[in-house]
Design an enzyme around this catalytic site. Structure first.
Site, PDB file in Angstrom:
ATOM      1  N   THR A 154      -2.635-130.776 139.294  1.00 45.92           N
ATOM      2  CA  THR A 154      -3.573-131.623 139.148  1.00 45.92           C
ATOM      3  C   THR A 154      -2.989-133.214 138.858  1.00 45.92           C
ATOM      4  O   THR A 154      -1.878-133.328 138.368  1.00 45.92           O
ATOM      5  CB  THR A 154      -4.273-131.439 137.878  1.00 45.92           C
ATOM      6  OG1 THR A 154      -4.869-130.280 137.661  1.00 45.92           O
ATOM      7  CG2 THR A 154      -5.246-132.625 137.396  1.00 45.92           C
ATOM      8  N   GLU A 203      -9.657-129.420 140.014  1.00 45.59           N
ATOM      9  CA  GLU A 203      -8.323-129.987 139.770  1.00 45.59           C
ATOM     10  C   GLU A 203      -7.987-130.969 141.204  1.00 45.59           C
ATOM     11  O   GLU A 203      -8.008-130.262 142.282  1.00 45.59           O
ATOM     12  CB  GLU A 203      -7.410-128.888 139.846  1.00 45.59           C
ATOM     13  CG  GLU A 203      -7.337-128.262 138.242  1.00 45.59           C
ATOM     14  CD  GLU A 203      -5.995-127.412 137.872  1.00 45.59           C
ATOM     15  OE1 GLU A 203      -5.759-127.074 136.873  1.00 45.59           O
ATOM     16  OE2 GLU A 203      -5.231-127.062 138.947  1.00 45.59           O
ATOM     17  N   ARG A 239      -1.635-127.496 121.844  1.00 48.97           N
ATOM     18  CA  ARG A 239      -0.495-127.389 120.850  1.00 48.97           C
ATOM     19  C   ARG A 239      -0.291-128.806 119.867  1.00 48.97           C
ATOM     20  O   ARG A 239       0.635-129.599 120.327  1.00 48.97           O
ATOM     21  CB  ARG A 239       1.098-127.247 121.837  1.00 48.97           C
ATOM     22  CG  ARG A 239       0.869-125.760 122.385  1.00 48.97           C
ATOM     23  CD  ARG A 239       2.204-125.756 123.121  1.00 48.97           C
ATOM     24  NE  ARG A 239       2.496-126.738 124.050  1.00 48.97           N
ATOM     25  CZ  ARG A 239       1.934-126.713 125.371  1.00 48.97           C
ATOM     26  NH1 ARG A 239       1.209-125.559 125.769  1.00 48.97           N
ATOM     27  NH2 ARG A 239       2.471-127.584 126.339  1.00 48.97           N
ATOM     28  N   ARG A 252     -11.891-122.384 133.364  1.00 52.72           N
ATOM     29  CA  ARG A 252     -10.888-122.753 132.295  1.00 52.72           C
ATOM     30  C   ARG A 252     -11.020-121.457 131.039  1.00 52.72           C
ATOM     31  O   ARG A 252      -9.853-121.240 130.346  1.00 52.72           O
ATOM     32  CB  ARG A 252     -11.148-124.007 131.500  1.00 52.72           C
ATOM     33  CG  ARG A 252     -10.936-125.226 132.521  1.00 52.72           C
ATOM     34  CD  ARG A 252      -9.542-125.199 132.941  1.00 52.72           C
ATOM     35  NE  ARG A 252      -9.384-126.636 133.738  1.00 52.72           N
ATOM     36  CZ  ARG A 252      -8.409-126.707 134.416  1.00 52.72           C
ATOM     37  NH1 ARG A 252      -7.166-125.887 134.234  1.00 52.72           N
ATOM     38  NH2 ARG A 252      -8.075-127.815 135.232  1.00 52.72           N
ATOM     39  N   TYR A 254      -3.921-116.027 130.402  1.00 53.43           N
ATOM     40  CA  TYR A 254      -2.815-116.595 131.168  1.00 53.43           C
ATOM     41  C   TYR A 254      -1.599-116.324 130.351  1.00 53.43           C
ATOM     42  O   TYR A 254      -0.452-116.427 130.806  1.00 53.43           O
ATOM     43  CB  TYR A 254      -2.831-118.072 131.482  1.00 53.43           C
ATOM     44  CG  TYR A 254      -2.904-118.911 130.064  1.00 53.43           C
ATOM     45  CD1 TYR A 254      -1.562-119.793 130.117  1.00 53.43           C
ATOM     46  CD2 TYR A 254      -3.536-119.228 129.178  1.00 53.43           C
ATOM     47  CE1 TYR A 254      -1.391-120.697 129.219  1.00 53.43           C
ATOM     48  CE2 TYR A 254      -3.368-119.836 128.133  1.00 53.43           C
ATOM     49  CZ  TYR A 254      -2.249-120.722 128.077  1.00 53.43           C
ATOM     50  OH  TYR A 254      -1.890-121.489 127.076  1.00 53.43           O
TER      51      TYR A 254
END
Length: 408
Positions: A342, A194, A137, A232, A239
């Site tokens: 993480t 992670e 973002r 990822r 997601y």
């Protein structure tokens, strides 16, 4: 036994009597018989056999093939058993009974030491969440509006939690980049790590009754290192709007050792200063015990250290996470495991994921075997950690090791 006893440890051994983590092991001559063990230096003590030899009232509790019964026994039993174990490995008069029950660590096979009931993972590092927000973002606020008001988490898959040393099969799934007209299916090309700390619940709670901050020690038995492997590219496509699913559920690796909370009393530390007011059930300002843990993690890929994330920087504490995940009345079960999320610090070398270390693949890291953006088949990741112990000692946490193998 030899004149030099295995109980005579080198000064500074991180697995001395101040630590005594629990695990489950088998031996080559009895591969089908799992036994509860306690690590002392480079050896594993057969805890059940020791309890029987010394006439302990906890003999039946320790003569088990897993930690489950001890976890369910509650805080008083945890304390008493730890005191007994400490005496068994430190009092010279016990050596004739204890020394024959010690097995060299490299001569045993370690197993997942408990039955995982439920698995929950959080997103508690402000540095990690900020980095991810800036990546995805770039024109907005890095943190979502709810981030500093509650510990964000997701429910994972208990059945795919595995012990350290288990290979990681590269997962397959759907993925779609912005340039793709339609999703494609295949092995993940952005397989990540992670680096986390996991917390293991012992005492259950009643459905409908939240667990307050102050009850953390009554329910949580100990902690363990945890690697929440993440695809990822699969995660990015799936997601929205419900969160992680197949991108994380394929495997989570944990250490073969569980360090009891009492071993980490000297590592308790205050969490970072909070700049947002917290609702009462999360407000730990008046708690007697600081909520953080000073755990120093090291991340290795193929034998090279790529990051050293500091757990002391975590914004949300394990007690706050426990309070939040039960505040709606959700009950705890013996064997519940929850991950911190993480662990990342403010510096580049303290980032606990390749997503951050390479800035989503933009900046490759240099390894002796070649550059990496995400994990390649054959790569081996090892997490290790230590925490400050009493009188200047170090408390070692068992490693988490996993090697990537090609997709099935």
């Amino acid at each position: 036994m030899p004149e030099h006893s295995p109980l005579d440890l080198a000064e500074g051994d991180p697995f001395g009597p101040h630590n005594l983590p629990y695990g489950v092991f088998t031996t080559a001559d009895e591969p089908g018989r799992r036994r509860l063990g306690v690590r002392i230096g480079g050896y594993v003590l057969d805890a059940g056999a020791a309890a029987h030899a010394l006439g302990s009232p906890y003999a039946s509790l320790l003569a088990q093939p897993s930690l489950d019964a001890l976890l369910a026994a509650g805080r008083t039993a945890w304390r008493d058993v730890r005191r007994a174990l400490t005496a068994w490995v430190t009092v010279p008069a016990h050596r004739p009974e204890i020394e024959p029950l010690l097995h060299p660590l490299d001569a045993v096979t370690l197993h997942l030491p408990y039955t995982v009931a439920d698995y929950v993972d959080f997103y508690a590092s402000e540095h990690h969440a900020t980095n991810v927000g800036r990546m995805f973002r770039p024109d907005g606020e890095p943190l979502t509006p709810n981030w500093k008001h509650l510990p964000i988490g997701y429910h994972g898959r208990a059945g795919t939690v595995v012990v350290s040393g288990t290979d990681v099969v590269r997962p397959s799934g759907q993925r779609k980049t912005p340039a793709d007209a339609a999703p494609v299916f295949g092995p993940s090309v952005k397989l990540d790590i992670e680096a986390e700390v996991g917390f293991l619940v012992g005492t259950p709670s009643e459905l409908g009754r939240p667990v307050p901050l102050g009850a953390f020690r009554d329910h949580v038995f100990g902690l363990t290192l945890l690697n929440d492997w993440s695809a990822r590219d699969v995660q990015a496509w799936e997601y929205v709007p419900l969160g992680p699913f197949l991108g994380k559920s394929f495997q989570t690796s944990v250490s073969a050792w569980v360090t009891p909370l009492e071993a980490l009393d000297a590592a308790r530390t205050a969490p970072p200063a909070r700049d947002f007011p917290l609702l009462p059930y999360l407000d730990d300002a008046a708690e007697e015990e600081p909520g953080g843990f000073d755990v120093r993690i090291s991340v290795e890929i193929n034998g090279e250290v790529v990051a050293e994330p500091p757990f002391s920087t975590m914004y949300w504490t394990a007690a706050q996470q426990l309070a939040h995940m039960t505040v709606n009345g959700a009950s705890l079960r013996t064997g519940d495991l929850y991950g911190s999320g993480t662990v990342s610090g403010p510096e580049v070398g303290q980032r606990g994921s390749l997503l951050e270390l390479t800035w989503n693949g933009r900046d490759a890291i240099e390894l002796a075997g070649g550059k990496r953006t995400f994990l390649e088949d054959g790569d081996e990741v090892v997490l290790t950690a230590w925490a400050p112990g009493p009188d200047g000692t170090r408390v070692g946490l068992g490693e988490v090791r996993g090697r990537i193998v090609p997709a099935a």
